[in-house]
Design a protein around this motif. Structure first.
Motif, short mmCIF file in Angstrom:
data_model
loop_
_atom_site.label_atom_id
_atom_site.label_comp_id
_atom_site.label_asym_id
_atom_site.label_seq_id
_atom_site.Cartn_x
_atom_site.Cartn_y
_atom_site.Cartn_z
N SER A 429 15.54 -17.38 3.06
CA SER A 429 14.52 -16.56 3.74
C SER A 429 15.08 -15.20 4.10
O SER A 429 16.29 -14.97 4.14
N LEU A 430 14.15 -14.29 4.39
CA LEU A 430 14.55 -12.95 4.84
C LEU A 430 15.33 -13.05 6.15
O LEU A 430 16.28 -12.29 6.36
N ALA A 431 14.96 -13.98 7.01
CA ALA A 431 15.67 -14.15 8.28
C ALA A 431 17.13 -14.51 8.05
O ALA A 431 18.03 -13.95 8.69
N GLU A 432 17.39 -15.43 7.12
CA GLU A 432 18.77 -15.83 6.84
C GLU A 432 19.57 -14.66 6.28
O GLU A 432 20.74 -14.46 6.63
N ASN A 477 9.31 -16.82 7.15
CA ASN A 477 8.28 -17.19 6.18
C ASN A 477 8.20 -16.25 4.99
O ASN A 477 7.27 -16.33 4.20
N ILE A 478 9.16 -15.36 4.88
CA ILE A 478 9.26 -14.49 3.70
C ILE A 478 10.51 -14.94 2.94
O ILE A 478 11.64 -14.70 3.38
N LEU A 479 10.31 -15.63 1.83
CA LEU A 479 11.42 -16.15 1.05
C LEU A 479 11.78 -15.17 -0.06
O LEU A 479 10.97 -14.35 -0.47
N PRO A 486 10.12 -10.74 -2.65
CA PRO A 486 9.61 -11.58 -1.55
C PRO A 486 8.53 -12.54 -2.02
O PRO A 486 7.73 -12.25 -2.91
N LYS A 487 8.51 -13.71 -1.39
CA LYS A 487 7.48 -14.73 -1.63
C LYS A 487 7.01 -15.22 -0.26
O LYS A 487 7.77 -15.82 0.49
N LEU A 488 5.75 -14.95 0.04
CA LEU A 488 5.20 -15.36 1.33
C LEU A 488 4.94 -16.86 1.33
O LEU A 488 4.34 -17.39 0.40
N ALA A 489 5.39 -17.54 2.39
CA ALA A 489 5.29 -19.00 2.44
C ALA A 489 4.69 -19.44 3.77
O ALA A 489 4.39 -18.63 4.64
N ASP A 490 4.53 -20.76 3.88
CA ASP A 490 4.10 -21.46 5.10
C ASP A 490 2.70 -21.06 5.53
O ASP A 490 2.51 -20.25 6.43
N MET A 544 13.72 -5.28 9.71
CA MET A 544 14.44 -4.91 8.48
C MET A 544 15.11 -3.55 8.62
O MET A 544 16.19 -3.32 8.09
N ILE A 545 14.45 -2.63 9.33
CA ILE A 545 15.01 -1.28 9.51
C ILE A 545 16.22 -1.32 10.44
O ILE A 545 17.25 -0.69 10.17
N THR A 546 16.09 -2.06 11.54
CA THR A 546 17.13 -2.03 12.59
C THR A 546 18.18 -3.12 12.44
O THR A 546 19.30 -2.98 12.95
N GLY A 547 17.80 -4.22 11.76
CA GLY A 547 18.71 -5.36 11.68
C GLY A 547 18.79 -6.13 12.98
O GLY A 547 19.71 -6.93 13.17
N LYS A 548 17.83 -5.91 13.89
CA LYS A 548 17.85 -6.54 15.21
C LYS A 548 16.67 -7.47 15.38
O LYS A 548 15.67 -7.37 14.69
#
Length: 636
Positions: A429-432, A477-479, A486-490, A544-548
Motif C-alpha cells: 500500500s501507499l501507507a507502507e 487503500n491505495i495499493l 495506484p490501484k484503489l481498493a477496499d 505524500m507531499i510532506t511524508g507526515k
C-alpha cells in the motif's frame, strides 16, 4: 476382446463414447493403439507420433481387456491387479454404472465435429456439490444457479463421498441429493450420459446398435442459462418451441457466423480520446446477456454517437434473479467472478498464516491459488457489518472497470465465512511505502500516484451511471503494482446513491471513513456528496507531499525540540500563510534534491483546495484531473 503381448489394434472412432484419448479431428484417422511388453499403452497417429500414453509399467504378463460394459482394462493375467482402466479417465461421457467421483471430471468437446477439449466441465466441488462450470474468458458456475445456497437448490453438502452414477434403467443419482429419471426409465437399453459441446448434460438412449441415439433426458431446458453460448456482447433469448436465439447488441456484429461462442465485435472505434483519458474506462465486454420476459433487470452501455464523440445510452435485459431486490444474496452471483470454496482459500493462504493487512472490514492474507497466481484474500469479520461490506464490495466492483481500480478475481460465501480474492500488489500500500525507510518514493512516482488516484475517483463520481462514493480514501487503500501505479481498493464502505437524490443522508446509517481523513460533513450531519472523497483525497496528497501523518504530529524544530503538535492540514495552512518558501518547508526532505518545485506547488495548492471546510469550494475530481494534467502538459 483380449490383447496380449505387443499387439496392434485399429481404433475406429465412429461412436461418441470416448475415454482419455480424446483426439483432434486430424489425429483420429489411422491412429493405432499399442500394448508394449513394458506394460505401457501407447496411442500413435499416422506419423507414429505419440498422442497419448497410460504411463504404466509392469514385468508381469498383461492383458488389455474390453469389458461388456465398455470399460477398457489393463490388468495382470495372474491375480486381480488393474494397472489402468478407461473408467477412471472419461472425457465427455459416462456409461451406465460408471462412477463420477471426486477425482474425475467430464469435459465437453469444442464442437460436434471438433473433439478437442471445450469450455464446459461437470465435477464435484469442494462443497461436495456436483456442478457445471464454464471455462472461457471468465470462469463461472451456471448450474446449480449461483444465487441459491446448496440447501435452497435441494443439494446436500455434508456427504463427502462425492459419487454420481447413471444406472442401466435410466436413473441418475448423486451423493449431494441430486437425481433424475429419463423419460424411458425402467427399460434396459444402451445409454450414455454426455456433457455436450453446448454445456448441457444429456442422456442418450437406443435399443440396439442399429438404431440412432435419441435424447431421453436433458438437465437444462432453458439453454440461455448456460454461460458462453452466445459469446460476448450478445444477448440470448429462449423459446420453448424454437429454442435459443443469439443476437448481437446494437452497434455490434457477429464475429463468426458459424460459431456464436466467439460473440460479437463492435462496429465502432474503442480508442480513447487522450485529452479525456479519465473518461475512457468503461467495460469492453458484456458476458452472458440474457433476455427473458419473467426476469427483470437492465444494464446500460455507452456507445459512440454516429458522427461525433458524444455517447448515447440504451438498455438490454439480462439475466438477473427476479427476487434480486428482495434477496440480499442474489444480486452478486452473476458477475462472472470465480466462486471459491472455503477449503480452497484455506489451502491457498496456508491456513490464513501470512497476514499482509488489516482494516475495519477484515484481515487480508497473501495466497497462492491453484493456478500458481499470487492473490490477496480478504477475510471479512463475522459480524453483521462484515456481511454488509461483503455484499457492497462484490456488487460494486462487478460494475466497474478502470486501470486504477483493484481487480477482483473471485469470492467465497459459505455460512459464516465471507472472503474476497483480489489481484496481489507487489509493492503493498501507499501507507507502507510512505513509512518505509528503504523503499522511498521519488517525486515522479508520487505525482503519478496522485494523478492516477484522481482519475479513478473522477470515474467513480462522474462516469458511472450511479453515483459511487468510496467513503474511505486513505493511503492504506491505495495499493501499488510492480510499476508503482495506484490501484484503489477496499469498497467495503462504498455507497451508491441516486443522482436525483443527492441531499438525502438517510442512506448513510452511520459515519463512515477513518479518523484524519473524514470530511467535516460527517460530523456536522451535512448532506453527503462526492466532496467527502475529494476532502480525503486532499489529505492523502498532503501526506505524500510532506511524508507526515494526517493526525497528531510531533514536528521537531532546528534544536531538536517539538516545535508543533497538531493536525497536518492546519500546519500546512500556517506555513503557506507565514512563509514565502512554504512548499520547500513542508515537503518530504527525501525529495528536496530531485523534485519539480513548480509542479510540487501546484500539487500542494490542489491539496489545500480539496480540504476546504466548505464543500462547495472544493473542486470536483474531474476538475482536479484537469488541473494536474493541464499543468503537466504546460510544463512539458
Amino acid at each position: 476382446m483380449k490383447l496380449t503381448e505387443r499387439l496392434e489394434v485399429r481404433i475406429e472412432l465412429q461412436e461418441k463414447v470416448k475415454h482419455e484419448f480424446s483426439l483432434k479431428p486430424e489425429e483420429s484417422e489411422l491412429s493405432k493403439l499399442f500394448l508394449l511388453n513394458t506394460g505401457n499403452i501407447l496411442l500413435l497417429d499416422e506419423g507414429q507420433h505419440n498422442i497419448w500414453s497410460s504411463n504404466t509399467a509392469s514385468n508381469a504378463p498383461l492383458e488389455l481387456y474390453l469389458k461388456d460394459d465398455g470399460n477398457l482394462v489393463l490388468r495382470e493375467l495372474q491375480g486381480t491387479t488393474i494397472l489402468w482402466q478407461s473408467y477412471d479417465f472419461p472425457t465427455n461421457t459416462l456409461l451406465p454404472n460408471q462412477p463420477l467421483t471426486r477425482y474425475i471430471k467430464l469435459v465437453s468437446s469444442r464442437s460436434q465435429s471438433n473433439h478437442s477439449s471445450g469450455f464446459y466441465k461437470l465435477l464435484f466441488d469442494d462443497d461436495n456439490v456436483i456442478r457445471l462450470d464454464y471455462h472461457g474468458d471468465v470462469l463461472s458456475t451456471y448450474w446449480p444457479p449461483h444465487w441459491l445456497l446448496s440447501s435452497e437448490a435441494g443439494r446436500f453438502n455434508y456427504n463427502s463421498s462425492r459419487i454420481a452414477m447413471l444406472d442401466s434403467f435410466g436413473k441418475f443419482f448423486s451423493s449431494d441429493n441430486y437425481s433424475f429419471s429419463t423419460y424411458d426409465y425402467g427399460m434396459i437399453m444402451q445409454r450414455r450420459l454426455t456433457i455436450d459441446s453446448d454445456g448441457n448434460i444429456r442422456v442418450y438412449s437406443r435399443k440396439n446398435w442399429s438404431e440412432n441415439w435419441y435424447v431421453s433426458w436433458q438437465v437444462i431446458s432453458d439453454t440461455c442459462i448456460i454461460h458462453g453460448l452466445c459469446g460476448e456482447n450478445s444477448s440470448c433469448s429462449y423459446d420453448s418451441k424454437k429454442g435459443k436465439k443469439c443476437s448481437c447488441l446494437p452497434g455490434y456484429k457477429v464475429t463468426n457466423d458459424s460459431d456464436w461462442s466467439y460473440g460479437c465485435k463492435p462496429m465502432f472505434d474503442f480508442t480513447c480520446n487522450r485529452n479525456n483519458i479519465f473518461k475512457c474506462y468503461t467495460k469492453l465486454h458484456l458476458m452472458n446477456g440474457r433476455y427473458s420476459p419473467s426476469l427483470i433487470g437492465e444494464i446500460y452501455l455507452r456507445l459512440p454517437k454516429v458522427g461525433g464523440l458524444e455517447c448515447v445510452c440504451f438498455f438490454v435485459f439480462l439475466f438477473i434473479n427476479k427476487k434480486s431486490s428482495e434477496d440480499k444474496h442474489s444480486h452478486h452471483h452473476a458477475l462472472g467472478f470465480r466462486r471459491y470454496s472455503y477449503s480452497e482459500l484455506k489451502l491457498a493462504t496456508k491456513n490464513f498464516s501470512n497476514e499482509i493487512g488489516r482494516g475495519g472490514g477484515g484481515v487480508v492474507y497473501r495466497a497462492t491459488l491453484s493456478d500458481q497466481r499470487h492473490a490477496a484474500v480478504k477475510r471479512l469479520y463475522e459480524a453483521k457489518q462484515g456481511e454488509r461490506e461483503f455484499l457492497a464490495e462484490v456488487s460494486i466492483i462487478g460494475r466497474l472497470n478502470h486501470m486504477n481500480l483493484i481487480e477482483m478475481w473471485g469470492y467465497c460465501v459459505e455460512g459464516k465465512h465471507k472472503l474476497l480474492v483480489y489481484e496481489y500488489m507487489e509493492n503493498g500500500s501507499l501507507a507502507e511505502t510512505l513509512s518505509s525507510k528503504t523503499n522511498i518514493l521519488d517525486w515522479s512516482k508520487r505525482y503519478d500516484i496522485a494523478l492516477g488516484t484522481s482519475r479513478v475517483l473522477a470515474y467513480l463520481h462522474e462516469e458511472c451511471l450511479e453515483w459511487i462514493l468510496h467513503c474511505d480514501i486513505k493511503p492504506q487503500n491505495i495499493l501499488l503494482d510492480s510499476n508503482f501505479q495506484p490501484k484503489l481498493a477496499d469498497f467495503g464502505l462504498s455507497k451508491l446513491k441516486n443522482r436525483n437524490n443527492l441531499n438525502n443522508n438517510s442512506e448513510f446509517s452511520m459515519i463512515r471513513g477513518t479518523r484524519g481523513y473524514m470530511a467535516p460533513e460527517w460530523i456536522l450531519n451535512l448532506p453527503i456528496t462526492s466532496k467527502v472523497d475529494v476532502y480525503s483525497y486532499g489529505v492523502v496528497l498532503l501526506e505524500m507531499i510532506t511524508g507526515k501523518s494526517s493526525t497528531m504530529m510531533n514536528i521537531e524544530g532546528d534544536d531538536g525540540e517539538v516545535a508543533y503538535n497538531g493536525r497536518l492540514i492546519t500546519w500546512v495552512r500556517e506555513k503557506k500563510r507565514s512563509t514565502t518558501f512554504w512548499v520547500e518547508e513542508i515537503m518530504d526532505p527525501s525529495m528536496l534534491n530531485n523534485c519539480d518545485l513548480i509542479k510540487m506547488e501546484i500539487l500542494a495548492r490542489v491539496a489545500l483546495d480539496c480540504v476546504e471546510e466548505d464543500r462547495d469550494i472544493r473542486p470536483s475530481m474531474s476538475q482536479v484531473v484537469e488541473m494536474l494534467q493541464s499543468r503537466d502538459r504546460e510544463l512539458e
